[in-house]
Design an enzyme around this catalytic site. Structure first.
Site, short mmCIF file in Angstrom:
data_model
loop_
_atom_site.label_atom_id
_atom_site.label_comp_id
_atom_site.label_asym_id
_atom_site.label_seq_id
_atom_site.Cartn_x
_atom_site.Cartn_y
_atom_site.Cartn_z
N ARG A 112 7.58 -5.77 -7.98
CA ARG A 112 7.55 -7.05 -7.28
C ARG A 112 6.30 -7.18 -6.39
O ARG A 112 5.96 -8.29 -6.01
CB ARG A 112 8.83 -7.24 -6.45
CG ARG A 112 10.12 -7.25 -7.27
CD ARG A 112 10.08 -8.35 -8.33
NE ARG A 112 9.49 -9.57 -7.79
CZ ARG A 112 10.13 -10.42 -7.02
NH1 ARG A 112 11.38 -10.22 -6.73
NH2 ARG A 112 9.52 -11.50 -6.57
N LEU A 213 -6.24 -0.62 -0.49
CA LEU A 213 -5.57 -0.04 0.68
C LEU A 213 -4.80 -1.09 1.48
O LEU A 213 -3.71 -0.80 1.98
CB LEU A 213 -6.62 0.65 1.57
CG LEU A 213 -6.10 1.29 2.86
CD1 LEU A 213 -5.03 2.33 2.57
CD2 LEU A 213 -7.25 1.93 3.64
N ARG A 223 8.41 -0.49 2.13
CA ARG A 223 9.17 0.48 1.34
C ARG A 223 9.35 1.82 2.03
O ARG A 223 10.22 2.60 1.61
CB ARG A 223 8.50 0.67 -0.02
CG ARG A 223 8.39 -0.62 -0.84
CD ARG A 223 9.71 -1.35 -1.01
NE ARG A 223 9.56 -2.56 -1.82
CZ ARG A 223 10.56 -3.36 -2.14
NH1 ARG A 223 11.79 -3.13 -1.70
NH2 ARG A 223 10.35 -4.43 -2.88
#
Lengths: 304, 304, 304, 304
Positions: A112, A213, A223
């Protein structure tokens, strides 16, 4: 993560070949290159390539700000300034390429994040291996009773055993049938692109994933967060360790301003101002909803 | 492109520092790193960093296609197959970072390619140098009489001289006024972010531009094309030379399938089939509009 | 913003044509469609089309969260929850298409927001109009003495007059020469794609700009901010007014959590906690740099 | 595709509500809004919203090319010109929002198209329905013997029956276990985010998918192609029918220049030129590899 002898030999060969380059190198990352760091029961993360280092962030920023930045700050100070003020483009000047082996249901969350380049193992073209994620018993969490999207305590005793047995047996049976359907012995053999539909979402896949980055840090913020599902969080945490060695200044700034920071709303800021003046503020007088107030209290109390 | 002594010294220093790395290196690109290749009268292109090489494209493709690709083809054959069949993701696994100095009106075209990372010199923050693009006399083209978006023959004699004088004098005068407005001697001094509005579009700017190989080739297909404006095409052509040394297999495939190829429409293909059967096809019997037929004839006749 | 009679007539015609549709409509936005709202001296913003409304955000979120969301919250509560927790995808389900007329130096900042669709007026193809941004006298700010990227007080008296005269005269002279160079009377006439290089950055251009609501709000957060350059901020502020009428719940949440909120770093949060316990914290004991402490004080003191 | 009574009622309600709008409307698309068109055994595609029409493409192009385009061409001619010359930005000015129900293994291919907005049903948050894709018997293709990534003839007789039985039984058993594991009757109940890992890839999911017309056509070119997997191709073909009604000029141009066209490489073009001069060219004298020559012959022979 039992690497096959072939894989081990390939990694050893990759680590044995040193080249000379005029490019910027990051010593902290060179030590990690190619090595497969285990995640979950069969997964791994390994760095295939990287571009840039802390100095490359500074270099790009100085192109933008020209002579004006020269007298200002040392490299770390400038990186912290850029992070604090959401200057994202200098961080985009670093790039990371990972090889990741991960369960399909984790891959489905991961993908995603769109601003990245991906080459995934094709189950249309090739045959998947018999490798499935089976949670460790203490990671078999019950559904949260307060949060639709969350976990509660670990399942106990017999229920845990039952779940593990089901997950294992269904995975093995589905894979047996997958193998059986594509077999061309004594039959035509079903197309791989069809047979794969019988495989459950805990089967492992793998991909090359390349990202700059800035977008990587955004991924890690979401996450590696405590609210992320455990099975993707452990990948994010492993990547955090790699990034900390690659671009230590940028990673420290990320920890201070993103991971450890908090966004306070206008009403929340107003509450803090009132509280600092000595006023006792309650949810009722805060102008915040109950949910927001609960989150505000969590931030004010700090990490447990 | 008169590099300043400072810039020359910086490039020399960058080229003098060799590091050891475990990453893939491309010998063809190492020789170009940091060197400023002149473009137009004051511009340049130089490679700051790169990630990957031809082998990295193959490596990513083999992750996707697994064991199935092993017996198939050599590296060059696989790269040509990927290019021919529009498999874009393996080419995204290579990345290039350039430092470019270019006129603002060229930068305005260039930036329309959105899938790239950019850090541009900030005229809000810093003072622009007195450097303007003044075309070489034989590049002073007249407006095309047949194409709204194009050039005709070069201006002749006195008209060319007049144009050069105007461009030079206006640039100098505008820059003098820019300097005068921001000066803080005997006055407050106008903010840089405002004063820059007086500068014409042939002033030079510079940026770091980082892009993956797939999107870079797309850029080159459009901008190294004969229909692109000359002033951006010369940048694209210089980059083509660098890419040819960096990823020679990919670049050759790009030349054969993209730059030198052509897209034929369904009606055009039908015409070719009829012509190969011996039929004489004209615009009237082709099913194509006049414009399309003219383009079709151009493709069939080939490069002049 | 003197619209030409043609433009006025076109807008009137567009507003006169009402159609029947089964799509979601936003009454608050229908009233703004096509109307050109003036910005700066010759610029404007006008809405050409929109997709979705507050309910479309909720609808998309409920697809994601399924039956689980039904009992939870009313629409506004859900939108606020999504905004607070950085759930960006439901906001991407709304789309806005604007027609903007703006100075080139503003367009150059604006285009850095890459996740949008753009069709800009082509000065390669067509002839630009004689319209330049000349700041209002009280907007002629001096360079900030404390901040390289900022403005100080307005220029005074004679200096302001001198600047206005320079900007106006240089614009007119450059445009006269532009017209002269492309003229085909008695000469070949320079190609438009070349002649445009003589035009300074305060000339007006125009474009269609289409963007989803999530990326639009990100743009507004950066460009409606007090630190943005005035000349782009006034466009952002005008768009804020339109968005507030289009998706009022989302816009209110944006104001509370983004525009009016603040991101506190880990050290800053720790300071707040200590201060709430009664400790007197100074920059020296805060663990923050001077720059960060100054910004922290600004947040704690609130808007002036 | 058995829609539930609730879903039918919702669609009827959506189609019953007509609004007045000043926006551009496309009559061809209004007739399709909200209606669920069946795909595969339980899937569907339905249009939730759209922005723009053929005229919006023209309108955006005319902003770019200004007065220069006025005298040139009618709308269809201009759209064909834009498509032929890869002018992608005007097509980005149209936007489509779909609601799609599809098997997970199809969703995994689909999501690789990154330039789109997605809200997918969350199996972390909500419980998936017991709906699985079971191929029609004549779609049970064998693995191709000539192409690793492809299908051969349909499986015959008993083998087909065996495959259908396996797919059905494994799906039902895995779903029974999924339900059993999350059940909170007499046990704690496994977290949904974990239990979902037991579900095979033919289970149905659903999402809202929003994309601009340029990127949609790119998706359709790849996925409505004869080489795409059947199970995603049927979705692409259904969407093609909707797009043909929505923007008929653009769709016709897409058919002529993309779907029905072909890209010929430089060596292939050279062969065509030689053949048109009467030369007999073979693979050996073509300068093409065997694979490329086979594809070239396919293009020259045309659709079977």
């Amino acid at each position: 993560m039992p690497l096959s002898p072939d894989q081990k030999a390939e990694i050893d060969a990759q680590r044995a070949q040193s080249h000379s380059t005029l490019r910027a190198t990051a010593a902290g990352m060179e030590q990690h290159l190619y090595t497969a760091y285990p995640v979950l029961d069969h997964g791994f993360v390994r760095v295939i390539d990287y571009m840039g280092d802390d100095a490359a962030i500074v270099q790009a920023a100085r192109v933008s700000y020209g002579a004006g930045t020269k007298h200002v700050q040392n490299d770390e100070g400038l990186i912290r300034y850029l992070m604090r003020h959401w200057h994202s483009t200098p961080f985009e000047m670093c790039e990371l390429k990972l090889h990741v082996k991960l369960p399909v249901f984790v891959a489905r969350q991961w993908i995603r994040h769109r601003t990245a380049n991906v080459n995934e193992y094709s189950a249309r073209y090739s045959i998947l291996d018999r490798e499935f994620y089976i949670p460790a018993p203490d990671m078999l969490a019950a559904q949260s009773t307060t949060n639709n999207q969350g976990r509660g305590a670990a399942l106990e005793g017999e229920e845990a055993q039952r779940v593990l047995r089901i997950l294992t047996e269904d995975a093995m049976r589905c894979y047996d049938h997958y193998e059986g359907m594509i077999s061309q012995e004594g039959q035509q053999g079903l197309a791989r692109e069809l047979a794969r539909m019988n495989l459950p979402a805990n089967i492992y896949t793998q991909w090359y994933w390349k990202v700059d980055l800035h977008n990587l840090l955004h991924f890690l913020r979401l996450r590696a967060d405590a609210h992320a599902q455990y099975e993707i969080r452990v990948y994010a945490e492993e990547i955090c360790r790699l990034v900390a060695d690659w671009v230590p200044y940028a990673y420290k700034a990320f920890e201070d301003y993103r991971m450890g920071g908090a966004n306070l709303s206008a009403p929340a800021l107003e509450c803090v101002r009132r509280m600092l003046k000595g006023e006792v503020v309650t949810q009722e007088t805060s102008g915040m909803s109950k949910g927001e107030w609960r989150e505000f209290e969590g931030v004010m109390n700090g990490p447990a």
